[in-house]
Write a protein that holds these residues in place. Structure first.
Motif, mmCIF file in Angstrom:
data_model
loop_
_atom_site.group_PDB
_atom_site.id
_atom_site.type_symbol
_atom_site.label_atom_id
_atom_site.label_comp_id
_atom_site.label_asym_id
_atom_site.label_seq_id
_atom_site.Cartn_x
_atom_site.Cartn_y
_atom_site.Cartn_z
ATOM 1 N N PRO A 68 4.904 -8.863 -9.922
ATOM 2 C CA PRO A 68 3.991 -9.841 -10.896
ATOM 3 C C PRO A 68 4.690 -10.555 -11.861
ATOM 4 C CG PRO A 68 3.470 -7.315 -11.129
ATOM 5 C CD PRO A 68 4.233 -7.584 -10.259
ATOM 6 N N GLN A 69 4.344 -11.521 -12.514
ATOM 7 C CA GLN A 69 5.284 -12.427 -13.599
ATOM 8 C C GLN A 69 4.301 -12.877 -14.490
ATOM 9 O OE1 GLN A 69 7.836 -15.472 -11.890
ATOM 10 N NE2 GLN A 69 8.501 -16.128 -14.085
ATOM 11 N N VAL A 70 4.710 -12.753 -15.839
ATOM 12 C CA VAL A 70 4.112 -13.301 -16.908
ATOM 13 C C VAL A 70 5.033 -13.881 -17.735
ATOM 14 C CG1 VAL A 70 2.547 -12.842 -18.769
ATOM 15 C CG2 VAL A 70 2.316 -11.516 -17.150
ATOM 16 N N GLY A 71 5.022 -15.421 -17.727
ATOM 17 C CA GLY A 71 5.998 -16.072 -18.533
ATOM 18 C C GLY A 71 7.332 -15.966 -18.134
ATOM 19 N N ASP A 72 8.248 -15.430 -18.862
ATOM 20 C CA ASP A 72 9.657 -15.487 -18.232
ATOM 21 C C ASP A 72 10.198 -13.898 -17.798
ATOM 22 O OD1 ASP A 72 9.759 -14.478 -20.907
ATOM 23 O OD2 ASP A 72 11.334 -15.508 -21.584
ATOM 24 N N VAL A 73 9.239 -13.011 -17.857
ATOM 25 C CA VAL A 73 9.311 -11.666 -17.456
ATOM 26 C C VAL A 73 8.648 -11.391 -15.969
ATOM 27 C CG1 VAL A 73 8.944 -9.290 -18.040
ATOM 28 C CG2 VAL A 73 9.519 -11.061 -19.687
ATOM 29 N N VAL A 74 9.516 -10.751 -15.269
ATOM 30 C CA VAL A 74 9.347 -10.460 -13.783
ATOM 31 C C VAL A 74 9.224 -8.949 -13.779
ATOM 32 C CG1 VAL A 74 9.659 -10.637 -11.416
ATOM 33 C CG2 VAL A 74 9.928 -12.571 -12.793
ATOM 34 N N PHE A 75 7.871 -8.385 -13.438
ATOM 35 C CA PHE A 75 7.991 -6.641 -13.320
ATOM 36 C C PHE A 75 8.191 -6.495 -11.998
ATOM 37 C CE2 PHE A 75 5.497 -7.981 -17.015
ATOM 38 C CZ PHE A 75 5.918 -7.464 -17.976
ATOM 39 N N GLU A 103 18.660 -5.036 -28.647
ATOM 40 C CA GLU A 103 17.496 -4.189 -27.687
ATOM 41 C C GLU A 103 16.151 -4.334 -28.109
ATOM 42 O OE1 GLU A 103 17.604 0.222 -29.101
ATOM 43 O OE2 GLU A 103 19.353 -0.393 -28.236
ATOM 44 N N LYS A 104 15.967 -4.450 -29.445
ATOM 45 C CA LYS A 104 14.500 -4.359 -29.925
ATOM 46 C C LYS A 104 13.631 -5.537 -29.469
ATOM 47 C CE LYS A 104 11.564 -2.465 -33.622
ATOM 48 N NZ LYS A 104 11.350 -1.797 -34.893
ATOM 49 N N TYR A 105 14.385 -6.646 -29.850
ATOM 50 C CA TYR A 105 13.771 -7.739 -29.315
ATOM 51 C C TYR A 105 13.233 -7.769 -27.615
ATOM 52 C CZ TYR A 105 12.375 -12.460 -28.264
ATOM 53 O OH TYR A 105 11.453 -13.569 -28.011
ATOM 54 N N ALA A 106 14.296 -7.317 -27.014
ATOM 55 C CA ALA A 106 14.167 -7.356 -25.612
ATOM 56 C C ALA A 106 12.966 -6.474 -25.197
ATOM 57 C CB ALA A 106 15.358 -6.692 -24.789
ATOM 58 N N VAL A 107 12.629 -5.225 -25.973
ATOM 59 C CA VAL A 107 11.702 -4.153 -25.712
ATOM 60 C C VAL A 107 10.426 -4.891 -26.138
ATOM 61 C CG1 VAL A 107 10.451 -1.940 -26.046
ATOM 62 C CG2 VAL A 107 13.026 -2.254 -25.696
ATOM 63 N N ASN A 108 10.322 -5.254 -27.185
ATOM 64 C CA ASN A 108 9.158 -6.014 -27.895
ATOM 65 C C ASN A 108 8.501 -7.334 -27.092
ATOM 66 O OD1 ASN A 108 9.208 -4.278 -30.091
ATOM 67 N ND2 ASN A 108 10.104 -5.673 -31.654
ATOM 68 N N HIS A 109 9.600 -8.014 -26.480
ATOM 69 C CA HIS A 109 9.213 -9.028 -25.913
ATOM 70 C C HIS A 109 8.654 -8.669 -24.266
ATOM 71 C CE1 HIS A 109 8.912 -13.375 -24.384
ATOM 72 N NE2 HIS A 109 9.495 -12.804 -23.231
ATOM 73 N N VAL A 110 9.200 -7.703 -23.639
ATOM 74 C CA VAL A 110 8.608 -7.122 -22.540
ATOM 75 C C VAL A 110 7.323 -6.480 -22.646
ATOM 76 C CG1 VAL A 110 9.037 -5.345 -20.908
ATOM 77 C CG2 VAL A 110 11.087 -6.705 -21.681
ATOM 78 N N GLN A 136 4.600 -9.275 -23.098
ATOM 79 C CA GLN A 136 4.192 -10.092 -21.705
ATOM 80 C C GLN A 136 3.199 -9.127 -20.865
ATOM 81 O OE1 GLN A 136 4.884 -12.517 -23.131
ATOM 82 N NE2 GLN A 136 5.600 -13.663 -21.414
ATOM 83 N N LEU A 137 3.612 -7.491 -20.821
ATOM 84 C CA LEU A 137 3.151 -6.588 -20.098
ATOM 85 C C LEU A 137 1.466 -6.607 -20.637
ATOM 86 C CD1 LEU A 137 2.962 -4.295 -18.223
ATOM 87 C CD2 LEU A 137 3.634 -2.665 -20.003
ATOM 88 N N GLU A 138 1.364 -6.656 -22.060
ATOM 89 C CA GLU A 138 0.182 -6.620 -22.632
ATOM 90 C C GLU A 138 -0.947 -7.599 -21.856
ATOM 91 O OE1 GLU A 138 -2.132 -6.588 -27.049
ATOM 92 O OE2 GLU A 138 0.127 -7.558 -26.715
ATOM 93 N N ILE A 139 -0.166 -9.046 -21.366
ATOM 94 C CA ILE A 139 -1.086 -9.993 -21.006
ATOM 95 C C ILE A 139 -1.310 -9.549 -19.441
ATOM 96 C CG2 ILE A 139 -0.898 -12.332 -20.190
ATOM 97 C CD1 ILE A 139 -1.015 -12.316 -22.962
ATOM 98 N N LEU A 140 -0.187 -8.938 -18.921
ATOM 99 C CA LEU A 140 -0.440 -8.263 -17.400
ATOM 100 C C LEU A 140 -1.660 -7.344 -17.232
ATOM 101 C CD1 LEU A 140 0.287 -8.415 -14.536
ATOM 102 C CD2 LEU A 140 2.030 -6.796 -15.059
ATOM 103 N N LEU A 141 -1.712 -6.220 -18.175
ATOM 104 C CA LEU A 141 -2.742 -5.646 -18.258
ATOM 105 C C LEU A 141 -3.880 -5.892 -18.717
ATOM 106 C CD1 LEU A 141 -0.957 -2.538 -20.192
ATOM 107 C CD2 LEU A 141 -1.290 -2.940 -17.835
ATOM 108 N N GLY A 142 -4.085 -6.846 -19.544
ATOM 109 C CA GLY A 142 -5.218 -7.733 -19.937
ATOM 110 C C GLY A 142 -5.946 -8.441 -18.584
ATOM 111 N N MET A 143 -4.911 -9.092 -17.971
ATOM 112 C CA MET A 143 -5.421 -9.721 -16.675
ATOM 113 C C MET A 143 -5.807 -8.811 -15.520
ATOM 114 S SD MET A 143 -3.101 -13.117 -16.292
ATOM 115 C CE MET A 143 -1.251 -11.903 -15.977
#
Length: 437
Positions: free
Chosen positions: A120-127, A184-191, A194-201
């Motif tokens: 699944p993908q949200v924006g620029d992050v692919v899980f 690293e903190k920006y990377a984790v926060n951004h992921v 985007q995961l929050e959006i995926l869980l909402g969907m």
């Protein structure tokens, strides 16, 4: 630079001090308080956008303090900052982009994993989904005590030992993603965002058109629609090496969650219908924030807090502007819903609005019911459904017109059509006059 920003810079320059090691510090409690309050104002007003820089706010603030030290002692520090700003931004962009891998367990039942896409993908992050054995082998550190990363592993295990959650629950699904960032903190926060959006969907798809009813379930929380919440932990790797762990602010137990067996087909259909947000459309910002509000509401055990999270998501999508009546929120949100008894529908909508107003203006003593929360959930769902359906076709004006004017009454539709035709005839007349002149 505006006067407010200049004043904040002058105050911060006076309070920041250089250390012997080349770093910076704020001495004294008053200086520390200013340090907590003023840098966010300066960062925002100087258009230092962490997202475009891919830098966490903490790193950005640290670099700003170094810049403040550079101009300390200058006659006009704010002007000096303004002159140095282009070079400062250039230095930030020159920082190396590193590839970070974020892995996490999700309390979505692996027995229902076939309902989910592999990537699944949200924006620029692919899980990417992986097996439990691969999760354990690739991401859970297993160093010897003499390994230089063992201390980080020990901190992880100490955290897990105190947590009610398991690092390798046999019924969870396991995921990872990679993201390039300048720290690293920006990377984790951004992921996580985007995961929050995926869980909402996912929760939207699992609970669509479902109401909450009386439950006989035992446990510390009242029954709720979804237990699918943010992972309790994230493991961070860089260049195949374990870097450390980050954890959620919610430390409580994650129960295994999956769509109800009667909802599986609908869940799969709705989730496939969800956009990936790879391409940006005019109303995407509102839709994304509203989905975040839906995720917060659906997993909130408090009826009152859940009600207001749903309300927040509704307000975002109904496009009510400053100066408009709050009644517009429920009126616009309800336009797409069909009511078996329109009068009961009106009474329930008025009740929801009055509950919101009572809480905002009077505060204590508000009593909300499960039915109140069910109503705002239904209103929120109908708006998300509309936004996704018209995403890419409608902009702000089209969406607002539809929410304000929607009707299935044929006489009213004909009146709307006649109004538009009258406007078009006037435009034709304008054009004729323009050609004559």
């Amino acid at each position: 630079m505006d006067d407010d920003t200049a004043y904040c810079i002058e105050v911060l320059v006076d309070t920041v001090e250089g250390n012997d090691d080349g770093g910076w510090s704020y001495s004294g409690s008053e200086a520390a308080r200013k340090h907590d309050r003023l840098p966010p104002i300066v960062v925002e007003n100087l258009n230092l956008d962490p997202d475009s820089l891919r830098i966490s706010y903490e790193v950005l603030e640290s670099e700003l303090n170094n810049l403040l030290l550079e101009v300390k002692g200058a006659g006009d520090p704010a002007q000096q900052i303004e002159e140095k700003l282009p070079e400062f931004k250039e230095r930030l962009y020159e920082r190396e982009l590193n590839e970070y891998v974020v892995a996490f367990p999700l309390n979505f039942d692996r027995r229902s994993s076939e309902l989910l896409p592999e990537s699944p993908q949200v924006g620029d992050v692919v899980f990417e989904r992986l097996s439990r054995s691969d999760w354990e082998e690739q991401f859970i550190p297993d160093y010897d005590e003499d390994h230089d990363k063992y201390r980080r592993q020990r901190k992880l295990m100490d955290f897990v030992d105190k947590s009610p959650n398991e690092l390798d629950n046999p019924w969870f699904t396991y995921w990872f993603t990679s993201y390039r960032a300048r720290d690293e903190k920006y990377a984790v926060n951004h992921v996580v965002e985007q995961l929050e959006i995926l869980l909402g969907m996912m929760n939207y798809s699992a609970t669509f058109n479902r109401i909450q009813m009386l439950s006989h379930n035992s446990g510390p929380w009242p029954d709720r629609w979804g237990e699918l919440r943010e992972p309790f932990i994230y493991l961070l790797h860089e260049e195949d090496e374990f870097v450390g762990h980050y954890y959620s602010e919610d430390p409580t137990l994650r129960e295994v969650d999956s769509p109800h067996s009667l909802q599986e087909e609908l869940f799969e259909t709705l989730l496939e219908w969800m956009p990936t947000f790879e391409e940006e459309h005019p109303l995407d910002g509102r839709l994304l924030n509203s989905i975040r509000a839906f995720q917060a509401a659906i997993t909130e055990p408090s009826e009152r807090e859940s009600f207001f999270e749903f309300w927040r998501g509704i307000e975002i999508l109904t496009l009510v502007e400053e100066g408009e009546r709050m009644s517009e929120v429920v009126d616009r949100a309800a336009v797409m819903l069909g009511w078996e008894d329109s009068e009961i529908g009106r009474i329930r909508r008025n009740r929801a609005q009055n509950k919101r107003n009572s809480y905002v203006h009077e505060g204590a003593g508000l009593r909300l019911t499960t039915a109140d929360r069910n109503l705002v959930k239904s209103l929120h769902e109908s708006l998300i459904d509309l936004y996704i359906d018209k995403r890419g076709d409608w902009g702000y004006e089209e969406m607002k017109f539809a929410l304000e004017q929607f009707t299935i009454d044929e006489a009213q539709i004909e009146n709307l059509r006649e109004d538009r035709n009258r406007e078009l005839r006037l435009i034709d007349w304008f054009e004729e006059i323009s050609e004559k002149n």
